[in-house]
Design a protein around this motif. Structure first.
Motif, PDB file in Angstrom:
ATOM      1  N   PRO A 101       0.763  -1.105  -0.045  1.00  0.00           N
ATOM      2  CA  PRO A 101       0.168  -0.136   0.012  1.00  0.00           C
ATOM      3  C   PRO A 101       0.853   1.249  -0.194  1.00  0.00           C
ATOM      4  N   LYS A 102       1.907   1.224   0.733  1.00  0.00           N
ATOM      5  CA  LYS A 102       2.821   2.422   0.814  1.00  0.00           C
ATOM      6  C   LYS A 102       3.499   2.708  -0.583  1.00  0.00           C
ATOM      7  N   LEU A 103       3.926   1.610  -1.171  1.00  0.00           N
ATOM      8  CA  LEU A 103       4.746   1.784  -2.428  1.00  0.00           C
ATOM      9  C   LEU A 103       3.853   2.479  -3.412  1.00  0.00           C
ATOM     10  N   GLY A 104       2.583   2.108  -3.281  1.00  0.00           N
ATOM     11  CA  GLY A 104       1.934   2.810  -4.610  1.00  0.00           C
ATOM     12  C   GLY A 104       2.013   2.057  -5.979  1.00  0.00           C
ATOM     13  N   LEU A 105       1.559   2.570  -7.020  1.00  0.00           N
ATOM     14  CA  LEU A 105       1.534   1.654  -8.275  1.00  0.00           C
ATOM     15  C   LEU A 105       3.174   1.773  -8.865  1.00  0.00           C
ATOM     16  N   LEU A 106       3.507   0.741  -9.540  1.00  0.00           N
ATOM     17  CA  LEU A 106       4.751   0.548 -10.532  1.00  0.00           C
ATOM     18  C   LEU A 106       5.940   0.485  -9.597  1.00  0.00           C
ATOM     19  N   LYS A 107       6.140   0.832  -8.341  1.00  0.00           N
ATOM     20  CA  LYS A 107       7.214   0.780  -7.530  1.00  0.00           C
ATOM     21  C   LYS A 107       7.181  -0.547  -7.066  1.00  0.00           C
ATOM     22  N   ARG A 108       8.714  -0.924  -6.851  1.00  0.00           N
ATOM     23  CA  ARG A 108       8.854  -2.314  -6.263  1.00  0.00           C
ATOM     24  C   ARG A 108       9.343  -2.302  -4.836  1.00  0.00           C
ATOM     25  N   PRO A 109       9.140  -3.160  -4.131  1.00  0.00           N
ATOM     26  CA  PRO A 109       9.819  -3.422  -2.867  1.00  0.00           C
ATOM     27  C   PRO A 109      11.279  -3.430  -3.188  1.00  0.00           C
ATOM     28  N   ASN A 110      12.092  -2.700  -1.926  1.00  0.00           N
ATOM     29  CA  ASN A 110      13.447  -2.928  -2.169  1.00  0.00           C
ATOM     30  C   ASN A 110      14.066  -3.633  -0.894  1.00  0.00           C
ATOM     31  N   LYS A 111      15.365  -3.520  -0.552  1.00  0.00           N
ATOM     32  CA  LYS A 111      15.989  -4.128   0.538  1.00  0.00           C
ATOM     33  C   LYS A 111      15.353  -3.682   1.801  1.00  0.00           C
ATOM     34  N   GLN A 112      14.959  -2.440   2.015  1.00  0.00           N
ATOM     35  CA  GLN A 112      14.427  -1.958   3.348  1.00  0.00           C
ATOM     36  C   GLN A 112      13.252  -2.539   3.494  1.00  0.00           C
ATOM     37  N   HIS A 113      12.359  -2.653   2.597  1.00  0.00           N
ATOM     38  CA  HIS A 113      11.004  -3.168   2.815  1.00  0.00           C
ATOM     39  C   HIS A 113      11.161  -4.683   3.043  1.00  0.00           C
ATOM     40  N   ARG A 114      12.170  -5.290   2.604  1.00  0.00           N
ATOM     41  CA  ARG A 114      12.251  -6.835   2.835  1.00  0.00           C
ATOM     42  C   ARG A 114      12.942  -6.923   4.176  1.00  0.00           C
TER      43      ARG A 114
ATOM     44  N   VAL B 144       3.164  -7.055 -23.723  1.00  0.00           N
ATOM     45  CA  VAL B 144       2.372  -7.762 -22.639  1.00  0.00           C
ATOM     46  C   VAL B 144       3.475  -8.200 -21.487  1.00  0.00           C
ATOM     47  N   LEU B 145       4.813  -8.256 -22.083  1.00  0.00           N
ATOM     48  CA  LEU B 145       5.679  -8.808 -21.007  1.00  0.00           C
ATOM     49  C   LEU B 145       5.925  -7.513 -20.240  1.00  0.00           C
ATOM     50  N   SER B 146       6.035  -6.272 -20.836  1.00  0.00           N
ATOM     51  CA  SER B 146       6.261  -4.832 -20.159  1.00  0.00           C
ATOM     52  C   SER B 146       5.092  -4.795 -19.095  1.00  0.00           C
ATOM     53  N   GLY B 147       3.915  -5.146 -19.519  1.00  0.00           N
ATOM     54  CA  GLY B 147       2.975  -4.831 -18.763  1.00  0.00           C
ATOM     55  C   GLY B 147       2.835  -5.733 -17.450  1.00  0.00           C
ATOM     56  N   ILE B 148       3.391  -6.968 -17.681  1.00  0.00           N
ATOM     57  CA  ILE B 148       3.425  -7.829 -16.618  1.00  0.00           C
ATOM     58  C   ILE B 148       4.297  -7.459 -15.448  1.00  0.00           C
ATOM     59  N   TYR B 149       5.589  -7.009 -16.067  1.00  0.00           N
ATOM     60  CA  TYR B 149       6.728  -6.712 -15.437  1.00  0.00           C
ATOM     61  C   TYR B 149       6.340  -5.227 -14.504  1.00  0.00           C
ATOM     62  N   LEU B 150       5.689  -4.432 -15.011  1.00  0.00           N
ATOM     63  CA  LEU B 150       5.185  -3.056 -14.468  1.00  0.00           C
ATOM     64  C   LEU B 150       4.293  -3.298 -13.316  1.00  0.00           C
ATOM     65  N   PHE B 151       3.292  -4.377 -13.524  1.00  0.00           N
ATOM     66  CA  PHE B 151       1.957  -4.378 -12.979  1.00  0.00           C
ATOM     67  C   PHE B 151       2.233  -5.769 -11.976  1.00  0.00           C
ATOM     68  N   TYR B 152       3.466  -6.272 -12.160  1.00  0.00           N
ATOM     69  CA  TYR B 152       3.564  -7.522 -11.102  1.00  0.00           C
ATOM     70  C   TYR B 152       2.980  -7.501  -9.758  1.00  0.00           C
ATOM     71  N   LYS B 153       3.333  -6.542  -9.052  1.00  0.00           N
ATOM     72  CA  LYS B 153       3.002  -6.434  -7.624  1.00  0.00           C
ATOM     73  C   LYS B 153       1.355  -6.392  -7.596  1.00  0.00           C
ATOM     74  N   GLU B 154       0.830  -5.519  -8.443  1.00  0.00           N
ATOM     75  CA  GLU B 154      -0.707  -5.501  -8.422  1.00  0.00           C
ATOM     76  C   GLU B 154      -1.414  -6.874  -8.855  1.00  0.00           C
ATOM     77  N   LEU B 155      -0.871  -7.485 -10.084  1.00  0.00           N
ATOM     78  CA  LEU B 155      -1.297  -8.754 -10.401  1.00  0.00           C
ATOM     79  C   LEU B 155      -1.147  -9.768  -9.112  1.00  0.00           C
ATOM     80  N   LEU B 156       0.067  -9.817  -8.718  1.00  0.00           N
ATOM     81  CA  LEU B 156       0.150 -10.718  -7.419  1.00  0.00           C
ATOM     82  C   LEU B 156      -0.745 -10.526  -6.311  1.00  0.00           C
TER      83      LEU B 156
END
Lengths: 246, 283
Positions: A101-114, B144-156
Motif C-alpha cells: 500500500p505505501k509503495l503505490g503503483l509501479l514501484k517495487r519493494p527494495n531491501k529496506q522493505h524486505r 504484454v511482458l512490459s505490462g506484466i513486469y510493471l504491474f507484477y505487484k498488483e497482479l500478485l
C-alpha cells in the motif's frame, strides 16, 4: 477522538437485510471484540466499514476521515477460509505484501522493505518459517503470518475477521499478546470473534451485534444474561459455552 | 533435410519458429495469472470471442488486430456486466457470451466465402506466417511482458488476496480488465500459431505444469514460459517433419510435458502422493 464513527449503516444482500441501522462510535486506542450469533452480520460489519461490499450509511468516518482518505492507514485481515493456501507464495513474500500500500503503483519493494517485513515476521515468532510456502503452515501459523503482514502495513486501525478460528493455543497467545501491545502503542483494533467464553478476557470493549447493535460497552456490561438473551435468544448459550471451555 | 538445416535454409521456417517461441513465452507468462485466478474458462472465452472481430476486420479491410481486440474486450465487459447485475453465476455468464460471440463470428466468416480462412483462424497455420504477422507478435509480446513486469505487484496481490487489495484501495476491477486486455492481445498474437480453438491450451497447460513444480510465483512464470517455448520448438519440429497441424502438435507436446510433471513432480506429483499415502498406511 473516535477511530470509527458509524451512523445508520445498512447492508442488503439480494433483498435480505444483513445489517440494519448500525450506529456506533468506537474510541481510538481500544481493543474491541465484535460478537454475536452466526449470521448476525459480524464479518459483514467490518467489510461494510471498508466498503468492500455495497452498503448504505448516513455517515461513516474511519480515523476521522472518509474511507477513501483513510484506507492506507487501515489493515484488514480476511478470514483464513477466504485465502487460497495453495497459492505459490513464500511466507516472507506474503508478509512483504504488507508494504505494497505505501509503495503505490509501479514501484517495487527494495531491501529496506524486505528487512522490515522480516522484522514483522519476527514479532509474530515466525522467522524460521520465512522460506516455507504458506500452505505448509498450521492454521495458527498462517494467522500469525497474516498478522505480520498487517504489522508491515503500519496501520493505525486494524480489522481482523475471526483470527482465532482453527488456531492452536501457542498462536492464540502470540496473537492476543501482540494485539494488546499494538493497543498500548495507541492503535485501534477491531476483532470479529465468536467465542464468548474468552471475550471478557481479551477485549477492552465488546460490540454485540445481531443485525443491529444489541449493546456496546465494557465486557462486564455486555456479557449479562439479559443482553445475551436479546442477541442469541437463549441466555444459556453463553453459560454453556463458558462451561465447555473451562 | 533435417529440421535444423531447414531452419537455416528456409526463411518461412525461421519466421514460424520465432513466432511460435514468442507465443509460447507470452502465453506461458500470462497463463500463470489466468490459472491462479481460477479463470481458465475466461481464457477460453476471450480466445473464442476474437473471432467476430477478425471477421469484421476482414470484411472492412482493416487490420484484424483492431477488430479482435474490440470484440475480445467487449465480451469481457459483457461477462462482467451480466454476472454483476443478475443472479447468473460468473461461469454461466462466460458460457453464454463467448458462445454467442463465436457463433456470430462463424456467420460473419461465412460472408467471406473462404473456408480456408476460417480453418486457419480456428486451427492456426504457423508455416504461413507473414513478416507482418511476426512483427505484430513480437510487438504484442513486448507490450504484454512490459505490462506484466510493471504491474507484477498488483497482479500478485489481486490474485492472492483480492479482499486485502480492495481494502487498501487498489482497484481490482482495473487489474482485471488490464489482464483481460493482455489476454486478448495474446490471443490475437497466437492466432497464426495455434489458432483460436487451441490458444487456451497454451495459456493453461504450461502454467499448470509449472504450478506443480514450484512454490514461488516468479519461478512459476519463468518455468511456464520455458515449457511454452519447449512445446513450441518441439511441436514445430514434429509439425514440419511429419506434416502435422502445427497448433495441434505444439499443444500435444505441452500436454506430454504436463503428464510427465503430473506423475513425477517431486513436490506435487502422483508418485510422491502414492509414496506418502503408502507410508501412512504402513505406519
Amino acid at each position: 477522538m473516535y477511530a470509527v464513527e458509524v451512523d445508520r449503516l445498512s447492508v442488503t444482500y439480494f433483498e435480505t437485510r444483513a445489517l440494519e441501522d448500525v450506529s456506533v462510535n468506537i474510541s481510538s486506542g481500544q481493543l474491541v471484540g465484535v460478537i454475536g450469533p452466526n449470521g448476525a452480520g459480524k464479518s459483514t460489519f467490518i467489510k461494510a466499514l471498508m466498503q468492500l461490499i455495497p452498503a448504505q450509511a448516513k455517515h461513516i468516518k474511519l480515523l476521522g476521515q472518509t474511507i477513501d482518505d483513510s484506507r492506507s492507514h487501515i489493515a484488514y485481515v480476511p478470514q483464513r477460509s477466504a485465502i487460497d493456501w495453495d497459492f505459490p507464495i513464500l511466507v516472507r513474500d506474503a508478509v512483504l505484501i504488507g508494504c505494497y500500500p505505501k509503495l503505490g503503483l509501479l514501484k517495487r519493494p527494495n531491501k529496506q522493505h524486505r528487512a522490515f517485513a522480516q522484522a514483522c515476521l519476527e514479532r509474530v515468532g515466525m522467522t524460521e518459517f520465512a522460506d516455507r510456502q504458506i500452505g505448509e503452515l498450521s492454521g495458527g501459523q498462517q494467522q500469525r503470518v497474516f498478522l505480520a503482514r498487517a504489522l508491515a502495513q503500519e496501520a493505525d486501525l486494524l480489522l481482523l475477521d475471526e483470527p482465532f478460528v482453527g488456531v492452536d493455543i501457542v498462536s492464540e497467545r502470540v496473537i492476543i499478546n501482540l494485539l494488546r501491545t499494538l493497543r498500548d502503542e495507541g492503535k485501534t483494533i477491531i476483532v470479529v470473534h465468536h467465542d464468548l467464553s474468552k471475550a471478557a478476557d481479551y477485549f477492552d470493549e465488546l460490540l454485540l451485534l445481531n443485525r443491529t447493535v444489541v449493546a456496546y460497552g465494557a465486557p462486564d456490561d455486555i456479557l449479562t444474561a439479559k443482553q445475551i438473551e436479546i442477541a442469541y435468544g437463549n441466555p444459556l448459550a453463553f453459560l454453556q459455552k463458558a462451561e465447555a471451555s473451562s | 533435410m533435417n529440421f535444423i538445416e531447414a531452419i537455416l535454409h528456409y526463411d518461412f521456417l525461421q519466421k514460424a519458429l520465432i513466432t511460435s517461441v514468442m507465443v509460447g513465452v507470452i502465453c506461458g507468462v500470462i497463463g500463470c495469472f489466468i490459472i491462479l485466478r481460477g479463470m481458465s474458462l475466461m481464457g477460453d472465452a476471450i480466445s473464442h470471442a476474437v473471432l467476430p472481430g477478425v471477421a469484421i476486420s476482414y470484411l472492412l479491410g482493416i487490420n484484424f488486430f483492431i477488430g479482435a481486440v474490440a470484440t475480445g474486450l467487449l465480451t469481457a465487459l459483457g461477462i462482467g456486466f451480466v454476472s454483476q447485475n443478475s443472479r447468473i453465476k460468473n461461469d454461466t455468464a462466460i458460457g453464454i457470451l463467448f458462445t454467442s460471440a463465436f457463433a456470430l463470428g462463424i456467420i460473419l466468416i461465412s460472408f467471406l466465402r473462404s473456408s480456408s480462412d476460417l480453418y486457419h483462424i480456428l486451427f492456426g497455420n504457423v508455416l504461413a506466417v507473414r513478416p507482418s504477422d511476426m512483427w505484430m507478435t513480437l510487438i504484442i509480446g513486448i507490450i504484454v511482458l512490459s505490462g506484466i513486469y510493471l504491474f507484477y505487484k498488483e497482479l500478485l496481490v489481486t490474485s492472492f488476496d483480492p479482499t486485502m487489495a480492495a481494502a487498501y484501495g487498489l482497484s481490482t476491477r482495473f487489474v482485471h480488465y488490464l489482464l483481460m486486455m493482455m489476454l486478448t492481445l495474446v490471443t490475437v498474437a497466437s492466432l497464426q500459431t495455434v489458432g483460436i480453438i487451441l490458444v487456451v491450451a497454451m495459456l493453461i497447460t504450461p502454467a499448470a505444469t509449472a504450478y506443480l513444480l514450484t512454490n514461488r510465483l516468479s519461478r512459476m512464470i519463468f518455468l511456464s514460459a520455458s515449457f511454452g517455448t519447449i512445446s513450441a520448438i518441439i511441436g514445430l519440429y514434429l509439425s514440419f517433419t511429419y506434416n502435422l497441424s502445427s497448433g495441434a502438435s505444439i499443444v500435444l507436446v505441452a500436454t506430454a510435458l504436463f503428464a510427465l510433471v503430473f506423475i513425477f513432480s517431486p513436490r506435487h506429483g502422483l508418485m510422491r502422493k502414492w509414496r506418502t499415502s503408502t507410508k501412512e498406511v504402513a505406519s
